[in-house]
Design a protein around this motif. Structure first.
Motif, PDB file in Angstrom:
ATOM      1  N   GLU A   1       0.815  -1.221   0.000  1.00 55.58           N
ATOM      2  CA  GLU A   1       0.000   0.000   0.000  1.00 55.58           C
ATOM      3  C   GLU A   1       0.850   1.273   0.000  1.00 55.58           C
ATOM      4  OE1 GLU A   1      -3.815  -1.134   2.671  1.00 55.58           O
ATOM      5  OE2 GLU A   1      -1.884  -1.318   3.713  1.00 55.58           O
ATOM      6  N   VAL A   2       2.169   1.143  -0.059  1.00 54.09           N
ATOM      7  CA  VAL A   2       3.023   2.343  -0.020  1.00 54.09           C
ATOM      8  C   VAL A   2       3.814   2.449  -1.331  1.00 54.09           C
ATOM      9  CG1 VAL A   2       3.230   2.146   2.490  1.00 54.09           C
ATOM     10  CG2 VAL A   2       5.062   1.247   1.046  1.00 54.09           C
ATOM     11  N   SER A   3       4.309   3.663  -1.620  1.00 50.70           N
ATOM     12  CA  SER A   3       5.050   3.874  -2.875  1.00 50.70           C
ATOM     13  C   SER A   3       6.451   3.250  -2.778  1.00 50.70           C
ATOM     14  CB  SER A   3       5.177   5.368  -3.153  1.00 50.70           C
ATOM     15  OG  SER A   3       6.108   5.937  -2.245  1.00 50.70           O
ATOM     16  N   GLY A   4       7.127   3.179  -3.927  1.00 49.26           N
ATOM     17  CA  GLY A   4       8.469   2.594  -3.954  1.00 49.26           C
ATOM     18  C   GLY A   4       9.439   3.347  -3.041  1.00 49.26           C
ATOM     19  N   GLY A   5       9.373   4.682  -3.108  1.00 41.08           N
ATOM     20  CA  GLY A   5      10.284   5.501  -2.291  1.00 41.08           C
ATOM     21  C   GLY A   5       9.998   5.331  -0.809  1.00 41.08           C
ATOM     22  N   GLN A   6       8.696   5.276  -0.466  1.00 41.81           N
ATOM     23  CA  GLN A   6       8.323   5.085   0.950  1.00 41.81           C
ATOM     24  C   GLN A   6       8.781   3.702   1.422  1.00 41.81           C
ATOM     25  OE1 GLN A   6       4.135   5.745   0.355  1.00 41.81           O
ATOM     26  NE2 GLN A   6       4.229   7.842   1.152  1.00 41.81           N
ATOM     27  N   GLY A   7       8.559   2.686   0.574  1.00 43.36           N
ATOM     28  CA  GLY A   7       8.952   1.320   0.931  1.00 43.36           C
ATOM     29  C   GLY A   7      10.454   1.231   1.187  1.00 43.36           C
ATOM     30  N   GLN A   8      11.225   1.949   0.362  1.00 51.46           N
ATOM     31  CA  GLN A   8      12.685   1.912   0.527  1.00 51.46           C
ATOM     32  C   GLN A   8      13.092   2.594   1.837  1.00 51.46           C
ATOM     33  OE1 GLN A   8      13.740  -0.349  -0.987  1.00 51.46           O
ATOM     34  NE2 GLN A   8      15.761   0.081  -1.781  1.00 51.46           N
ATOM     35  N   ARG A   9      12.371   3.653   2.222  1.00 49.56           N
ATOM     36  CA  ARG A   9      12.691   4.319   3.486  1.00 49.56           C
ATOM     37  C   ARG A   9      12.314   3.420   4.675  1.00 49.56           C
ATOM     38  NH1 ARG A   9      10.067   9.869   3.418  1.00 49.56           N
ATOM     39  NH2 ARG A   9       9.239   9.540   1.345  1.00 49.56           N
ATOM     40  N   VAL A  10      11.226   2.657   4.511  1.00 52.03           N
ATOM     41  CA  VAL A  10      10.857   1.680   5.551  1.00 52.03           C
ATOM     42  C   VAL A  10      11.976   0.627   5.653  1.00 52.03           C
ATOM     43  CG1 VAL A  10       9.213  -0.146   6.196  1.00 52.03           C
ATOM     44  CG2 VAL A  10       8.366   2.036   5.260  1.00 52.03           C
ATOM     45  N   ALA A  11      12.487   0.195   4.488  1.00 51.97           N
ATOM     46  CA  ALA A  11      13.562  -0.813   4.476  1.00 51.97           C
ATOM     47  C   ALA A  11      14.832  -0.257   5.137  1.00 51.97           C
ATOM     48  CB  ALA A  11      13.861  -1.256   3.042  1.00 51.97           C
ATOM     49  N   VAL A  12      15.111   1.031   4.919  1.00 51.33           N
ATOM     50  CA  VAL A  12      16.278   1.647   5.552  1.00 51.33           C
ATOM     51  C   VAL A  12      16.082   1.676   7.075  1.00 51.33           C
ATOM     52  CG1 VAL A  12      17.566   3.808   5.836  1.00 51.33           C
ATOM     53  CG2 VAL A  12      16.960   3.027   3.539  1.00 51.33           C
ATOM     54  N   ALA A  13      14.862   2.043   7.506  1.00 51.41           N
ATOM     55  CA  ALA A  13      14.570   2.055   8.949  1.00 51.41           C
ATOM     56  C   ALA A  13      14.795   0.662   9.526  1.00 51.41           C
ATOM     57  CB  ALA A  13      13.137   2.527   9.189  1.00 51.41           C
TER      58      ALA A  13
ATOM     59  N   ASP B   1      22.880  -2.367  -1.645  1.00 54.97           N
ATOM     60  CA  ASP B   1      23.146  -2.767  -3.029  1.00 54.97           C
ATOM     61  C   ASP B   1      22.122  -2.094  -3.932  1.00 54.97           C
ATOM     62  OD1 ASP B   1      24.009  -3.952  -5.322  1.00 54.97           O
ATOM     63  OD2 ASP B   1      23.808  -6.018  -4.620  1.00 54.97           O
ATOM     64  N   GLU B   2      22.539  -1.093  -4.679  1.00 51.16           N
ATOM     65  CA  GLU B   2      21.665  -0.308  -5.551  1.00 51.16           C
ATOM     66  C   GLU B   2      20.371   0.077  -4.816  1.00 51.16           C
ATOM     67  OE1 GLU B   2      22.711   0.709  -8.394  1.00 51.16           O
ATOM     68  OE2 GLU B   2      24.034  -0.787  -9.277  1.00 51.16           O
ATOM     69  N   PRO B   3      20.480   0.772  -3.682  1.00 49.03           N
ATOM     70  CA  PRO B   3      19.286   1.025  -2.868  1.00 49.03           C
ATOM     71  C   PRO B   3      18.251   1.921  -3.533  1.00 49.03           C
ATOM     72  CG  PRO B   3      21.145   2.317  -2.058  1.00 49.03           C
ATOM     73  CD  PRO B   3      21.684   1.396  -3.111  1.00 49.03           C
ATOM     74  N   THR B   4      18.668   2.665  -4.553  1.00 47.29           N
ATOM     75  CA  THR B   4      17.705   3.552  -5.209  1.00 47.29           C
ATOM     76  C   THR B   4      17.462   3.118  -6.653  1.00 47.29           C
ATOM     77  OG1 THR B   4      19.434   5.036  -5.980  1.00 47.29           O
ATOM     78  CG2 THR B   4      18.509   5.510  -3.815  1.00 47.29           C
ATOM     79  N   GLY B   5      17.923   1.905  -6.990  1.00 46.33           N
ATOM     80  CA  GLY B   5      17.867   1.449  -8.384  1.00 46.33           C
ATOM     81  C   GLY B   5      16.473   1.413  -8.981  1.00 46.33           C
ATOM     82  N   ALA B   6      15.445   1.238  -8.125  1.00 44.95           N
ATOM     83  CA  ALA B   6      14.085   1.135  -8.654  1.00 44.95           C
ATOM     84  C   ALA B   6      13.320   2.452  -8.516  1.00 44.95           C
ATOM     85  CB  ALA B   6      13.345   0.016  -7.914  1.00 44.95           C
ATOM     86  N   LEU B   7      14.014   3.514  -8.120  1.00 46.01           N
ATOM     87  CA  LEU B   7      13.309   4.777  -7.849  1.00 46.01           C
ATOM     88  C   LEU B   7      13.668   5.841  -8.882  1.00 46.01           C
ATOM     89  CD1 LEU B   7      13.955   4.989  -3.997  1.00 46.01           C
ATOM     90  CD2 LEU B   7      12.016   3.939  -5.166  1.00 46.01           C
ATOM     91  N   ASP B   8      12.754   6.828  -9.059  1.00 41.82           N
ATOM     92  CA  ASP B   8      13.113   7.956  -9.919  1.00 41.82           C
ATOM     93  C   ASP B   8      14.130   8.822  -9.162  1.00 41.82           C
ATOM     94  OD1 ASP B   8      11.779   9.799  -8.193  1.00 41.82           O
ATOM     95  OD2 ASP B   8       9.882   9.313  -9.157  1.00 41.82           O
ATOM     96  N   SER B   9      14.733   9.793  -9.867  1.00 43.80           N
ATOM     97  CA  SER B   9      15.857  10.487  -9.232  1.00 43.80           C
ATOM     98  C   SER B   9      15.413  11.306  -8.025  1.00 43.80           C
ATOM     99  CB  SER B   9      16.630  11.334 -10.237  1.00 43.80           C
ATOM    100  OG  SER B   9      15.831  12.351 -10.745  1.00 43.80           O
ATOM    101  N   PHE B  10      14.221  11.886  -8.060  1.00 40.28           N
ATOM    102  CA  PHE B  10      13.760  12.695  -6.918  1.00 40.28           C
ATOM    103  C   PHE B  10      13.618  11.821  -5.666  1.00 40.28           C
ATOM    104  CE2 PHE B  10      10.482  14.628  -4.262  1.00 40.28           C
ATOM    105  CZ  PHE B  10      11.022  15.892  -4.096  1.00 40.28           C
TER     106      PHE B  10
ATOM    107  N   GLY C   1      14.867   8.837  -5.242  1.00 43.89           N
ATOM    108  CA  GLY C   1      16.163   8.230  -4.951  1.00 43.89           C
ATOM    109  C   GLY C   1      17.009   9.155  -4.077  1.00 43.89           C
ATOM    110  N   GLU C   2      16.999  10.431  -4.417  1.00 47.44           N
ATOM    111  CA  GLU C   2      17.802  11.373  -3.632  1.00 47.44           C
ATOM    112  C   GLU C   2      17.240  11.563  -2.231  1.00 47.44           C
ATOM    113  OE1 GLU C   2      18.815  14.962  -5.620  1.00 47.44           O
ATOM    114  OE2 GLU C   2      19.347  13.879  -7.429  1.00 47.44           O
ATOM    115  N   ARG C   3      15.923  11.535  -2.136  1.00 49.98           N
ATOM    116  CA  ARG C   3      15.288  11.651  -0.812  1.00 49.98           C
ATOM    117  C   ARG C   3      15.744  10.481   0.077  1.00 49.98           C
ATOM    118  NH1 ARG C   3      13.930  14.439   2.369  1.00 49.98           N
ATOM    119  NH2 ARG C   3      12.106  14.384   3.700  1.00 49.98           N
ATOM    120  N   VAL C   4      15.727   9.282  -0.502  1.00 48.95           N
ATOM    121  CA  VAL C   4      16.167   8.094   0.245  1.00 48.95           C
ATOM    122  C   VAL C   4      17.632   8.255   0.654  1.00 48.95           C
ATOM    123  CG1 VAL C   4      16.701   5.627   0.024  1.00 48.95           C
ATOM    124  CG2 VAL C   4      14.484   6.480  -0.741  1.00 48.95           C
TER     125      VAL C   4
END
Lengths: 230, 188
Positions: free
Chosen positions: A145-157, A170-179, A181-184
């Motif tokens: 239910e969350v976006s790719g960028g949000q999911g990646q931030r949950v994974a970082v947490a 390993d390529e932590p922002t590979g599936a995200l757009d640049s905006f 990705g940079e936020r992550v």
């Protein structure tokens, strides 16, 4: 073969790893200090992910030495390496890290629960890290239910919740757009630096690597520390 | 290499100072000092305009009929002129804004020359590319850091520079992957 710099938390020397006739690692080396962010760069198939997997104790090298905090990892048993990964290391990958059946806060709390922490205590710590990564409002949602960028931030947490001394990404922002990705990367590197954790970051993207302190280039299984090369 | 200062200098050099000052005058008449301050605040960043540049630009614009002196105020120091844009000036700004910038094609690349010469002289061209990548990344780190600590204007300026450096790096990677073919071609 060069001697790693003193004060390193994790070092590797002369790593070799072969898959069939392919030399994935052909004498690679590495060193990182606490609180440092080091990018591993190189073209596809150069061996950078293999190097990360060896450093993290996921994959045993055919030969060479990997020292973590004064201990030789290559002579540890599988059980010892697993324990090390659970207690000292954190991981962020490109895809599919979150358990879809669990809520986001349960996902972040999971490593602590596996280490025997009570549910209440684990979720309290998890929520603290979710606030730092600005995803605490997603605590009751499931990963689907969350976006790719949000999911990646949950994974970082989740990677940070156990207080690891080394984070492997390993390529932590590979599936995200640049905006996104940079936020992550902003939140990830800020959080890691605040805990003095070392970050080993595999990326082929220069913009992601620009969040690191220095880079190591891997080509044909051999590594080159660019800071010491200049 | 795009350091903070060099890049800002590039942006200032690339834009036309006279058109920018003219555009700033469109919102209302100003003294030379106010114009300089407005320019520095919006576009100058670490490289403020020199007073001399403002006054020499204004005298050129006056001569060309694009601005006029609306008032002259006497003070303790030298008299202060208040400049206003003319109709011809507004048309000039309009034309400048509507004209697309010529894209920079970067066909004369020093780096390409270095790589070819390295191959011709049997040196390690891969090393040249690695060292250049590292230099680019060093600049990107400075820009990323500035962006993270800066306001929206800083973010946009740094992003512009970062995207250009990233384009260079994509070329570096592609060239690194084609070095064997390039060696064959140049040493044939």
């Amino acid at each position: 073969m060069t001697t790693p710099p003193t004060g390193s938390l994790l070092t590797a020397q002369d790593l070799r790893k072969t898959y069939g006739h392919t030399h994935a690692l052909d004498g690679a080396g590495f060193a990182i200090h606490p609180g440092e962010v080091v990018a591993i760069m190189g073209p596809s198939g150069s061996g950078k992910s293999t190097l990360l997997h060896c450093l993290a104790g996921i994959l045993p090298p055919d030969s060479g030495s990997i020292m973590y905090n004064g201990r030789e990892m290559t002579s540890m048993s599988d059980g010892e390496r697993s324990a090390l990964r659970r207690s000292e290391f954190g991981f962020v990958f490109q895809f599919g890290q979150l358990v879809p059946e669990l809520t986001c806060v349960e996902n972040v709390a999971l490593p602590l629960r596996l280490n025997g922490t009570s549910r209440k205590e684990a979720e309290r710590a998890a929520l603290g890290w979710m606030e730092r990564l600005e995803v605490d409002d997603l605590k009751g949602k499931r990963p689907g239910e969350v976006s790719g960028g949000q999911g990646q931030r949950v994974a970082v947490a989740r990677a940070l919740v156990t207080g690891p001394r080394v984070l492997f990404a390993d390529e932590p922002t590979g599936a995200l757009d640049s905006f996104n990705g940079e936020r992550v990367m902003d939140l990830f590197t800020d959080a890691a630096r605040s805990t003095n954790a070392a970050v080993v970051l595999v990326t082929h993207e220069a913009r992601v690597a620009s969040y690191s302190d220095r880079e190591i280039v891997v080509r044909d299984g051999r590594s080159r520390d660019m800071e010491r090369a200049i | 290499m795009y350091t903070r200062d060099v890049y800002t200098l590039c942006i200032v050099a690339l834009m036309s100072i006279s058109h920018t000052l003219l555009g700033l005058l469109e919102s209302g008449p100003r003294h030379g000092y106010d114009l300089k301050r407005a320019f520095d605040e919006k576009f100058g960043h670490d490289r403020p305009l020199h007073y001399g540049q403002v006054y020499s630009t204004m005298s050129r614009l006056l001569k060309n009929g694009l601005v006029e002196v609306e008032a002259i105020e006497a003070g303790d120091g030298p008299e202060r002129k208040r400049y206003a844009i003319t109709d011809a000036g507004v048309t000039d700004v309009e034309r400048w804004l509507a004209t697309p910038q010529k894209p920079e094609e970067y066909l004369q690349s020093a780096l390409y020359t270095k790589v070819v010469l390295a191959l011709l002289t049997h040196r390690n061209a891969g090393d040249i590319l690695d060292v250049q990548r590292s230099e680019h990344l060093r600049s990107m780190r400075i820009l990323t850091d500035r962006k993270r600590n800066g306001d929206l204007a800083d973010q946009l300026i740094c992003d512009h520079a970062l995207f250009h450096l990233e384009a260079d790096l994509r070329w570096l990677e592609l060239t690194a992957a084609r070095l064997d073919r390039l060696r064959e071609a140049v040493t044939r």
